[in-house]
Scaffold this motif. Structure first.
Motif, PDB file in Angstrom:
ATOM      1  N   VAL A 135       0.853  -1.182   0.000  1.00 56.58           N
ATOM      2  CA  VAL A 135       0.000   0.000   0.000  1.00 56.58           C
ATOM      3  C   VAL A 135       0.890   1.233   0.000  1.00 56.58           C
ATOM      4  O   VAL A 135       1.856   1.298   0.761  1.00 56.58           O
ATOM      5  CB  VAL A 135      -0.900   0.033   1.253  1.00 56.58           C
ATOM      6  CG1 VAL A 135      -1.815   1.248   1.224  1.00 56.58           C
ATOM      7  CG2 VAL A 135      -1.707  -1.253   1.379  1.00 56.58           C
ATOM      8  N   ILE A 143       3.323   2.368   3.028  1.00 52.81           N
ATOM      9  CA  ILE A 143       2.743   2.191   4.360  1.00 52.81           C
ATOM     10  C   ILE A 143       3.213   0.850   4.906  1.00 52.81           C
ATOM     11  O   ILE A 143       2.970  -0.185   4.295  1.00 52.81           O
ATOM     12  CB  ILE A 143       1.210   2.272   4.281  1.00 52.81           C
ATOM     13  CG1 ILE A 143       0.797   3.715   3.976  1.00 52.81           C
ATOM     14  CG2 ILE A 143       0.574   1.758   5.558  1.00 52.81           C
ATOM     15  CD1 ILE A 143      -0.668   3.891   3.696  1.00 52.81           C
ATOM     16  N   GLY A 149       2.230  -6.456   4.633  1.00 53.01           N
ATOM     17  CA  GLY A 149       1.817  -6.845   3.292  1.00 53.01           C
ATOM     18  C   GLY A 149       1.987  -8.312   2.975  1.00 53.01           C
ATOM     19  O   GLY A 149       1.553  -8.766   1.900  1.00 53.01           O
ATOM     20  N   VAL A 212      -9.010 -11.106   0.398  1.00 54.55           N
ATOM     21  CA  VAL A 212      -7.817 -10.330   0.758  1.00 54.55           C
ATOM     22  C   VAL A 212      -8.034  -8.853   0.450  1.00 54.55           C
ATOM     23  O   VAL A 212      -7.765  -7.978   1.280  1.00 54.55           O
ATOM     24  CB  VAL A 212      -6.587 -10.827  -0.040  1.00 54.55           C
ATOM     25  CG1 VAL A 212      -5.369  -9.975   0.277  1.00 54.55           C
ATOM     26  CG2 VAL A 212      -6.309 -12.293   0.235  1.00 54.55           C
ATOM     27  N   ALA A 214     -10.847  -7.123  -0.200  1.00 53.73           N
ATOM     28  CA  ALA A 214     -11.965  -6.439   0.453  1.00 53.73           C
ATOM     29  C   ALA A 214     -11.541  -5.897   1.817  1.00 53.73           C
ATOM     30  O   ALA A 214     -11.822  -4.741   2.152  1.00 53.73           O
ATOM     31  CB  ALA A 214     -13.157  -7.384   0.603  1.00 53.73           C
ATOM     32  N   TRP A 215     -10.857  -6.712   2.613  1.00 49.06           N
ATOM     33  CA  TRP A 215     -10.408  -6.240   3.931  1.00 49.06           C
ATOM     34  C   TRP A 215      -9.417  -5.104   3.783  1.00 49.06           C
ATOM     35  O   TRP A 215      -9.413  -4.140   4.555  1.00 49.06           O
ATOM     36  CB  TRP A 215      -9.787  -7.385   4.731  1.00 49.06           C
ATOM     37  CG  TRP A 215     -10.760  -8.436   5.144  1.00 49.06           C
ATOM     38  CD1 TRP A 215     -10.870  -9.689   4.628  1.00 49.06           C
ATOM     39  CD2 TRP A 215     -11.781  -8.330   6.150  1.00 49.06           C
ATOM     40  NE1 TRP A 215     -11.888 -10.362   5.251  1.00 49.06           N
ATOM     41  CE2 TRP A 215     -12.460  -9.563   6.191  1.00 49.06           C
ATOM     42  CE3 TRP A 215     -12.168  -7.316   7.015  1.00 49.06           C
ATOM     43  CZ2 TRP A 215     -13.525  -9.807   7.057  1.00 49.06           C
ATOM     44  CZ3 TRP A 215     -13.225  -7.550   7.889  1.00 49.06           C
ATOM     45  CH2 TRP A 215     -13.885  -8.787   7.899  1.00 49.06           C
ATOM     46  N   THR A 216      -8.542  -5.229   2.784  1.00 48.72           N
ATOM     47  CA  THR A 216      -7.533  -4.190   2.557  1.00 48.72           C
ATOM     48  C   THR A 216      -8.190  -2.874   2.161  1.00 48.72           C
ATOM     49  O   THR A 216      -7.814  -1.801   2.641  1.00 48.72           O
ATOM     50  CB  THR A 216      -6.559  -4.659   1.459  1.00 48.72           C
ATOM     51  OG1 THR A 216      -5.962  -5.883   1.875  1.00 48.72           O
ATOM     52  CG2 THR A 216      -5.481  -3.625   1.192  1.00 48.72           C
ATOM     53  N   ALA A 218     -11.254  -1.925   2.853  1.00 46.50           N
ATOM     54  CA  ALA A 218     -11.991  -1.369   3.987  1.00 46.50           C
ATOM     55  C   ALA A 218     -11.052  -0.685   4.976  1.00 46.50           C
ATOM     56  O   ALA A 218     -11.407   0.303   5.609  1.00 46.50           O
ATOM     57  CB  ALA A 218     -12.782  -2.466   4.697  1.00 46.50           C
ATOM     58  N   LEU A 219      -9.834  -1.184   5.089  1.00 47.64           N
ATOM     59  CA  LEU A 219      -8.892  -0.594   6.040  1.00 47.64           C
ATOM     60  C   LEU A 219      -8.240   0.675   5.504  1.00 47.64           C
ATOM     61  O   LEU A 219      -7.990   1.619   6.256  1.00 47.64           O
ATOM     62  CB  LEU A 219      -7.806  -1.628   6.390  1.00 47.64           C
ATOM     63  CG  LEU A 219      -6.922  -1.260   7.577  1.00 47.64           C
ATOM     64  CD1 LEU A 219      -7.722  -1.306   8.866  1.00 47.64           C
ATOM     65  CD2 LEU A 219      -5.715  -2.174   7.664  1.00 47.64           C
ATOM     66  N   ILE A 220      -7.967   0.706   4.208  1.00 50.71           N
ATOM     67  CA  ILE A 220      -7.149   1.781   3.630  1.00 50.71           C
ATOM     68  C   ILE A 220      -7.984   2.776   2.822  1.00 50.71           C
ATOM     69  O   ILE A 220      -7.616   3.941   2.702  1.00 50.71           O
ATOM     70  CB  ILE A 220      -6.063   1.159   2.712  1.00 50.71           C
ATOM     71  CG1 ILE A 220      -5.180   0.182   3.501  1.00 50.71           C
ATOM     72  CG2 ILE A 220      -5.246   2.236   2.018  1.00 50.71           C
ATOM     73  CD1 ILE A 220      -4.325   0.835   4.571  1.00 50.71           C
ATOM     74  N   ALA A 221      -9.101   2.343   2.253  1.00 53.39           N
ATOM     75  CA  ALA A 221      -9.908   3.182   1.367  1.00 53.39           C
ATOM     76  C   ALA A 221      -9.073   3.743   0.217  1.00 53.39           C
ATOM     77  O   ALA A 221      -9.014   4.962   0.025  1.00 53.39           O
ATOM     78  CB  ALA A 221     -10.610   4.296   2.140  1.00 53.39           C
ATOM     79  N   PHE A 253     -19.822   0.937   0.306  1.00 55.13           N
ATOM     80  CA  PHE A 253     -18.490   1.523   0.375  1.00 55.13           C
ATOM     81  C   PHE A 253     -18.163   2.227  -0.939  1.00 55.13           C
ATOM     82  O   PHE A 253     -18.593   1.780  -1.992  1.00 55.13           O
ATOM     83  CB  PHE A 253     -17.483   0.380   0.513  1.00 55.13           C
ATOM     84  CG  PHE A 253     -16.667   0.435   1.743  1.00 55.13           C
ATOM     85  CD1 PHE A 253     -17.164  -0.044   2.931  1.00 55.13           C
ATOM     86  CD2 PHE A 253     -15.394   0.966   1.709  1.00 55.13           C
ATOM     87  CE1 PHE A 253     -16.398  -0.012   4.077  1.00 55.13           C
ATOM     88  CE2 PHE A 253     -14.627   1.000   2.847  1.00 55.13           C
ATOM     89  CZ  PHE A 253     -15.123   0.516   4.031  1.00 55.13           C
ATOM     90  N   PRO A 254     -17.350   3.284  -0.904  1.00 56.41           N
ATOM     91  CA  PRO A 254     -16.826   3.805  -2.176  1.00 56.41           C
ATOM     92  C   PRO A 254     -15.840   2.790  -2.762  1.00 56.41           C
ATOM     93  O   PRO A 254     -14.863   2.429  -2.105  1.00 56.41           O
ATOM     94  CB  PRO A 254     -16.113   5.098  -1.779  1.00 56.41           C
ATOM     95  CG  PRO A 254     -15.836   4.981  -0.332  1.00 56.41           C
ATOM     96  CD  PRO A 254     -16.842   4.034   0.256  1.00 56.41           C
TER      97      PRO A 254
END
Lengths: 283, 283
Positions: A135, A143, A149, A212, A214-216, A218-221, A253-254
């Motif tokens: 990311v 990040i 990662g 993998v 989807a969670w990423t 949601a956490l980072i947008a 979600f966007p």
């Protein structure tokens, strides 16, 4: 980016270079070099061949401590605790930046690849023999460091894949192995020829990748997800069902744009050059 | 942190303040204030009561654009596109930092709470009526903005909870609702009294939290996970099975310490004060 920075991608079999906006020479990686000294000698020699190198960026696989400039562990290179930055700065006298090859790839995709001209953070997902993510924020700063990662090493929880490492399902290598093919391309071909088992394995791989990502997301947008690696060569056969699976998970979600990575196998060397430039300016 | 920064946590029912290292007054949040003007008036009045305020940090729930200083949307406050930073800077003449309440809480936990003295990034997981996460790096800089961390809004993929929003399972509110209790505490009491249904609902909640956290840990590689919110009051009844579920998923990974959050409901106001200090120094 200034033109006088050298990007180097040290892989398990080959070392790729990037200089003046294009690919430089590719040379074999020294074998049996546990201290990294011979690799550093080779890189110093390569750098000497480029007139006026002002900084060098190095990307390696494995667990990389960007801040310390140390590759903590790399199975592919046979390295443990190799202080790449010090080894190369002492040989060349120019600032050296070290990072993970996937993080370097994310930097390249953000600045001049799939993320160029798009807003926000970028997630780079090279889906190859294994799976790691990187990311970078909107300004292309990576990040995380170290193990960050390495999602492919995580194990699935309750569900059909419980106990498997994520990359045993969510990678080109995992897909091939589970189907019993030497690589992923024949699995795609079999699916497209109507093989129901191939279709099921393909679907499982896509679903696991969607998990993998989807969670990423949601956490980072992030604004962009750049999908690369060998499996991305499948194109829409991968991206269309992946986007559909993500849309189901991200309802409300966007959603980021999910696009093919742009830099192919040059990404890590390009990103390493960018990071060398950043490091030089910060000194 | 300098002492002359005011931290403010604007919640759906109350506004909490933090000043000179301790809790300041708590006042009711204005009702029916879609433009945020009345809330800004109130905050300016509160600030005037503290002699020598040099900067103000504001935390709100909802979708917050930290860089723009705008709360994009908050159901709890009835806000859409409220430019909190501008509204308050124009009234007070001092620098104002705006962030999400969970991100502010993560900053506080990193600097002076559960993460104090520990290395690396920190993940703050307040498990309450709903679920959002926040990540801060080793220097307590928040990672992500806008929708980042709203993992509770994601929907589960294939598996027993398919289609449910994550916080319908992985929160105190979700646990209570699924068991049919007004809140989570009676579910815990029922489980400890031998109720098998309560135990099953509890296990599902812990597993879902482990799912959220395992992916987050693999992506960020934090040193600390601070668990807060109402469900954290269960103590080891939550943390012990959570740590066990994480250990199963993270086999081979460096595991972060998983500990209770330290700042309770003051976390957001404390973190907002820290961020105000950072903003003032950057000007």
């Amino acid at each position: 980016m200034d033109e006088d920075v050298l990007g180097v991608d040290v892989g398990g079999t080959a070392i790729k270079t990037w200089w003046h906006g294009g690919a430089g020479p590719t040379v074999p990686t020294p074998k049996g070099d546990p201290t990294g000294e011979r690799t550093a000698d080779l890189l110093a020699g390569l750098a000497a061949g480029f007139p006026g190198v002002a900084a060098i960026g190095v990307a390696t696989p494995g667990i990389v401590d960007d801040e310390a400039g140390v590759t903590r562990m790399s199975v592919n290179l046979g390295w443990q605790e190799v202080p790449v930055r010090d080894l190369l700065e002492s040989r060349t006298g120019v600032p050296v930046a070290l990072t993970h090859d996937v993080r370097a790839g994310a930097v390249a995709e953000r600045l001049t690849g799939a993320g160029a001209g798009r807003p926000g953070a970028l997630v780079f997902a090279p889906v190859g023999t294994g799976l790691a993510l990187a990311v970078v924020d909107a300004d292309a700063r990576p990040i995380g460091t170290g193990w960050a990662g390495e999602v492919g090493q995580l194990r699935f929880g309750p569900g059909p894949h419980r106990g498997l490492r994520v990359e045993e399902v969510a990678s080109a290598g995992g897909l091939a192995l589970r189907y019993g093919a030497p690589e992923a391309a024949p699995v795609l071909a079999a699916m497209q020829a109507g093989d129901a088992v191939a279709a099921e394995r393909w679907r499982e791989t896509v679903d696991a990748l969607a998990e993998v990502l989807a969670w990423t997301i949601a956490l980072i947008a992030p604004g962009t997800v750049a999908v690369g690696g060998g499996l991305a060569r499948a194109g829409d056969a991968l991206l269309d069902p992946l986007r559909a699976a993500l849309a189901e998970r991200l309802a409300g979600f966007p959603e980021p744009v999910v696009v093919p990575a742009a830099h192919g196998t040059a990404a890590a060397a390009i990103g390493a050059a960018h990071l060398a430039d950043v490091r030089r300016r910060s000194r």
